[in-house]
Design an enzyme around this catalytic site. Sequence first.
Site: not given
Length: 223
Positions: A72-73
């Site tokens: 995830a970012d």
Amino acid sequence: MTQPRLILASNSPRRRQMLAWTGWTFETDAADLNEDPLPGEPPGEYVSRLAGEKARTVAQRYAGEPVFILAADTTVADGYDLLGKPADAQEARAMLRRLRGRTHQVYTALALMDVQNAVLMQDVCVSQVTMRPYSDVEIENYIQSGDPFDKAGGYAIQHADFRPVVDFGGCFASVMGLPLCHLQRTAARVNFVPPHNVPQMCQNNLKYSCPIWQAVLDGESVG
């Protein structure tokens, strides 16, 4: 049926905590990448690219195995400007003053890779966040706590003392770094079902009544 291994490609304590609410057993194996945005890169494309690169990088360590990699970012977008994690107190101070009393967007991208079948699935969540008009003294106290430095935009929406957010639209969990209902609907595409009731666990732990969880699970473009 034995569940495949799940690897979280992150060292974030918040993402580890939140992923545990799903009931999935998982390991952590973080990717070490250059996270600088490309020139003119829009926020949604930026977080999607990084999440995908993280998943693919970690997946190389498990080639051919029955493993899922979750990456995830998250970034804060103020207009066309991306606000990542502040490097120091001066940068944190500038970010918090800039966001004060205004509305910005938080983008979080997910990448879930089925390593054995070489399938990468992605999703992006966008939330609208309005900050309260906190004072310079409050900013300094918050900086002294050390909390801003590992967070995009220099703040945590859930911080009990600072409480920077006055209004909100979208996915609360996404602003913390892991939109769990978006993850559930992405994992459902490969019949990877979490053991727990994810929307209920998320709301119970965040002490937040989410108005969009069912729409997200139904595949609607909300949050």
